[in-house]
Design a protein around this motif. Structure first.
Motif, PDB file in Angstrom:
ATOM      1  N   UNK A 398       0.874  -1.161   0.005  1.00  0.00           N
ATOM      2  CA  UNK A 398      -0.106   0.056   0.001  1.00  0.00           C
ATOM      3  C   UNK A 398       0.953   1.203  -0.053  1.00  0.00           C
ATOM      4  N   UNK A 399       0.302   2.440  -0.506  1.00  0.00           N
ATOM      5  CA  UNK A 399       1.136   3.555  -0.743  1.00  0.00           C
ATOM      6  C   UNK A 399       0.278   4.557  -0.263  1.00  0.00           C
ATOM      7  N   UNK A 400       1.184   5.540   0.793  1.00  0.00           N
ATOM      8  CA  UNK A 400       0.526   6.910   1.005  1.00  0.00           C
ATOM      9  C   UNK A 400       1.823   7.816   0.608  1.00  0.00           C
ATOM     10  N   UNK A 401       1.410   8.404  -0.590  1.00  0.00           N
ATOM     11  CA  UNK A 401       2.295   9.586  -0.829  1.00  0.00           C
ATOM     12  C   UNK A 401       2.030   9.772  -2.479  1.00  0.00           C
ATOM     13  N   UNK A 402       3.217   9.773  -3.208  1.00  0.00           N
ATOM     14  CA  UNK A 402       3.324  10.046  -4.579  1.00  0.00           C
ATOM     15  C   UNK A 402       2.749   8.745  -5.447  1.00  0.00           C
ATOM     16  N   UNK A 412      -3.143   2.212  -3.905  1.00  0.00           N
ATOM     17  CA  UNK A 412      -2.891   3.573  -3.502  1.00  0.00           C
ATOM     18  C   UNK A 412      -3.828   3.947  -2.675  1.00  0.00           C
ATOM     19  N   UNK A 413      -3.384   4.419  -1.571  1.00  0.00           N
ATOM     20  CA  UNK A 413      -4.585   4.735  -0.581  1.00  0.00           C
ATOM     21  C   UNK A 413      -4.576   6.387  -0.323  1.00  0.00           C
ATOM     22  N   UNK A 419      -4.913  11.349   4.666  1.00  0.00           N
ATOM     23  CA  UNK A 419      -4.894   9.932   4.647  1.00  0.00           C
ATOM     24  C   UNK A 419      -4.177   9.330   5.944  1.00  0.00           C
ATOM     25  N   UNK A 420      -3.315   9.809   6.349  1.00  0.00           N
ATOM     26  CA  UNK A 420      -2.463   9.369   7.577  1.00  0.00           C
ATOM     27  C   UNK A 420      -3.252   9.515   8.808  1.00  0.00           C
ATOM     28  N   UNK A 421      -4.047  10.799   8.793  1.00  0.00           N
ATOM     29  CA  UNK A 421      -4.766  11.232  10.162  1.00  0.00           C
ATOM     30  C   UNK A 421      -5.965  10.165   9.880  1.00  0.00           C
ATOM     31  N   UNK A 424      -7.886   4.849   5.592  1.00  0.00           N
ATOM     32  CA  UNK A 424      -8.820   4.073   5.069  1.00  0.00           C
ATOM     33  C   UNK A 424      -9.206   2.388   5.782  1.00  0.00           C
ATOM     34  N   UNK A 425     -10.051   2.156   5.622  1.00  0.00           N
ATOM     35  CA  UNK A 425     -10.397   1.015   6.599  1.00  0.00           C
ATOM     36  C   UNK A 425      -9.334  -0.305   5.613  1.00  0.00           C
TER      37      UNK A 425
END
Length: 681
Positions: A398-402, A412-413, A419-421, A424-425
């Motif tokens: 999973x990716x949080x970012x670019x 892609x999350x 998203x970090x705050x 998603x489930x």
């Protein structure tokens, strides 16, 4: 374990091994061109023929034949010898006699095996075929008439690099290896195909006709172009490093090397600082070491301790940072920082800034969440490991970012802090369901004012999903700088009341700013007296009032700690250029000028002091077992804001002063930003 006989001698082997592997375990060399232990089996060169009983009375390709209990394997019978001679004769039918001008000459598998297993003549009298050269980019020079279609390059680019830009077209005599649509190889690992090519069809374009292998002397050392600490061999002639090749280290780089680490060597001789410089009346003039050090000492002694600061760069060895830290602490300054990227790390247990799973251990993870990091540009060899684990089918990413092409599939999350705050489930589910979940954090999420809050939120997430359990620590920080972990390990961070990098660069913050190889910050906003100690005339030297020439990483012996916390020793390959000195020696000399003489006169004494103060530096090439800690205590609670997490490495080919001085890196950077059409020579 099953047992087979090799030339009459019983040999135990592991189930699943091939006949070739069993024969080599028994100590018998099997010639091969297409087989490579890290690539899939092709079985198309037919050089590895052996005789096997029970089985048909004919030679068989040992690389593709599974070994079995009770087999009898013969590697040197007359049938095998004649068959190998015939295969070699066919391979040489169209191969040109280029050995006198071929860059592969002297270290060519085809030469060696033709001598060992070939005939002493050819019966082929027809015209040879020729194949057009291909355009494969700035790193690969092609001579496709030499190609024997072993497909090693095709399998590496497709399987390991994950960029299927090379393939075979046509068949029979018309078969040839090519890039589709005359396209450059779009990979950070393209140079490895030159190492893999056994015949000189693919050679290193940047080094074409520059050397002969037997002219070079070799030194085993460590790469510093990223934070992995890849093991390399630097080959040199005279005072110039001519090439860099990978060494095998299963725990770090296996036997691969990134293009940046391999081809940056031409930057070691360009834009070099080889004498001290002193600014007078707004202009720099050459100076003696006594003049330069005297000018720096006068400023340091005149300035209050809280108005003096030092920033350490990304390529610094541990010894130079230790000497600098000792000197500035002796001067009473707390303004010390090695975090040019501004990441909120350096406080808490050592595990809070390490890649705790280990570079090899990350392959055991079954779920990985990437936050604010692009491993393809920050650590290409780590990205290849993630792809390897993904190909096996047991890894979800999973990716949080670019949202970029990582060469493997991922979910892609989100783009950043929002998203970090509120993850998603789906992000929570794939981590909580995993047996060995891992989080990989980059400085892209940890820099800026929201960095401490982001670190705290990531730590809380790590604890919630069970990233750290008994025997497994999946909390990983991926650094992009070779010097970063070593600096954090010795406490090269602001002391009590000290200023961080961003604050030191503000107008009026300091009277004296010392840049220890720091080239990734913009010092032009500071109005302090600036001193630069480094190897290249780059950003740090521009605008400096005193320039002290230092040594590049191939010109000094030094300790580096990679992102997983493994201490490694780099060896000196050549001597510094001109009047340049090793960085620690310059700091030691400066300490005498300011009346704070450091208590060591040799590199060995400095290392002894470093290891006494910080015992982790004494365990060379040792990787500690993953230790547990509470990640929820990291950073500081606060507002995460609305920040998009972008990799700190904007252009991997121009990320340090050596790379920016390299003509090859400039070509690679241009190719990365826009298609480049290069005429085949």
């Amino acid at each position: 374990m099953p047992i087979a006989k090799v030339n009459g001698v019983e040999t135990e082997f592991e189930p699943g091994m091939t006949v070739l592997q069993v024969a080599e375990r028994a100590g018998h060399e099997i010639p091969r061109f297409c087989y490579h232990e890290r690539l899939s089996i092709a079985g198309n060169c037919r050089m590895c023929l052996v005789e096997v009983k029970p089985g048909p009375p004919k030679p068989q390709a040992s690389c593709a034949l599974p070994a079995a209990e009770g087999q009898e394997i013969f590697t040197d019978t007359p049938m095998v010898k004649k068959a190998r001679e015939g295969v070699m004769e066919f391979l040489l039918i169209n191969h040109p006699l280029d050995c006198p001008i071929c860059d592969q000459g002297g270290e060519c598998d085809l030469q060696d095996q033709a001598m060992g297993y070939g005939r002493d003549g050819s019966r082929y009298a027809e015209n040879k075929r020729a194949v057009e050269e291909k355009n494969m980019g700035p790193t690969v020079k092609t001579f496709m008439t030499r190609c024997i279609q072993c497909t090693r390059c095709v399998r590496f680019i497709t399987e390991v690099a994950g960029v299927p830009d090379i393939g075979m077209i046509s068949r029979g005599e018309s078969a040839e290896i090519t890039t589709y649509l005359e396209k450059n190889i779009d990979s950070e690992l393209s140079g490895n195909v030159n190492d893999l090519c056994p015949v000189g069809a693919l050679t290193h374009r940047p080094w074409q006709y520059h050397y002969r292998p037997w002219e070079l002397k070799k030194t085993e050392t460590i790469d510093v172009m990223d934070a992995l600490g890849s093991n390399i061999r630097a080959d040199y002639r005279g005072s110039e490093v001519m090439r860099v090749l990978p060494r095998v280290h299963e725990g770090i780089n296996e036997e691969w090397l990134s293009d940046k680490s391999r081809y940056v060597v031409d930057g070691l001789t360009a834009r070099r600082l080889d004498r001290p410089w002193l600014r007078e009346n707004g202009k720099l003039r050459p100076a003696t070491w006594d003049e330069a050090l005297g000018a720096v000492a006068a400023r340091l002694k005149a300035a209050p301790a809280d108005r003096i600061g030092v920033i350490a760069g990304d390529l610094q060895d541990a010894e130079s940072m230790k000497a600098t830290l000792d000197l500035f602490r002796a001067l009473g300054s707390a303004n010390t920082d090695c975090r040019q990227d501004g990441a909120a790390l350096g406080h808490g247990p050592r595990e809070s800034w390490l890649f705790n799973s280990g570079l090899q251990g990350i392959e055991n993870a079954d779920a990985v969440l990437l936050i604010g990091v692009n491993p393809r540009v920050e650590a290409p060899l780590l990205n290849a490991r993630l792809r390897k684990a993904w190909l096996k089918g047991g890894l979800e990413v999973g990716v949080i970012g670019e949202q970029v092409d990582l060469t493997y599939g991922y979910a892609y999350l989100g783009a950043g802090s929002k998203t970090l705050a509120k993850p998603p489930k789906s992000a929570m589910d794939f981590l909580t369901k995993a047996q060995r979940p891992a989080i990989v954090v980059g400085a892209g999420a940890l820099r800026g004012e929201t960095g401490p809050a982001a670190l705290n939120a990531i730590g809380a997430l790590a604890k919630k999903v069970g990233v750290i359990t008994e025997g497994w620590n999946g909390f990983n920080v991926l650094h992009s700088a070779a010097a970063r972990v070593g600096g954090l390990d010795m406490g090269f961070v602001p002391g009590e009341g000290g200023l961080a990098v961003a604050d030191m660069l503000k107008p009026g913050a300091l009277d004296v700013l010392f840049l220890l190889g720091a080239d990734e910050v913009d010092p032009t906003g500071s109005d302090a007296f600036r001193v630069y100690l480094g190897s290249h005339g780059d950003r740090g030297a521009h605008g400096a009032d005193v320039i002290l020439p230092g040594a590049a990483y191939t010109e000094k012996s030094g300790l580096y700690v990679n992102t997983e916390g493994r201490v490694q020793m780099a060896e000196r390959v050549v001597f510094p250029k001109g009047d340049a000195k090793e960085d620690w020696a310059v700091i030691r000399a400066l300490s005498g000028y300011v009346g704070q003489t450091l208590p060591y006169d040799t590199l060995e004494q400095l290392r002894a002091r470093l290891m006494a103060d910080h015992p982790t530096f004494g365990r060379i090439d040792y990787l500690a077992a993953p230790a547990a800690f509470d990640p929820s205590t990291l950073g500081a609670k606060g507002d995460l804001g609305d920040v998009a997490y972008v990799s700190v490495v904007a252009d991997p080919y121009l990320s340090n002063p050596i790379a920016r001085a390299s003509a090859t890196m400039a070509e690679l950077s241009a190719q990365r930003t826009q298609p480049v059409v290069m005429a085949a020579e």
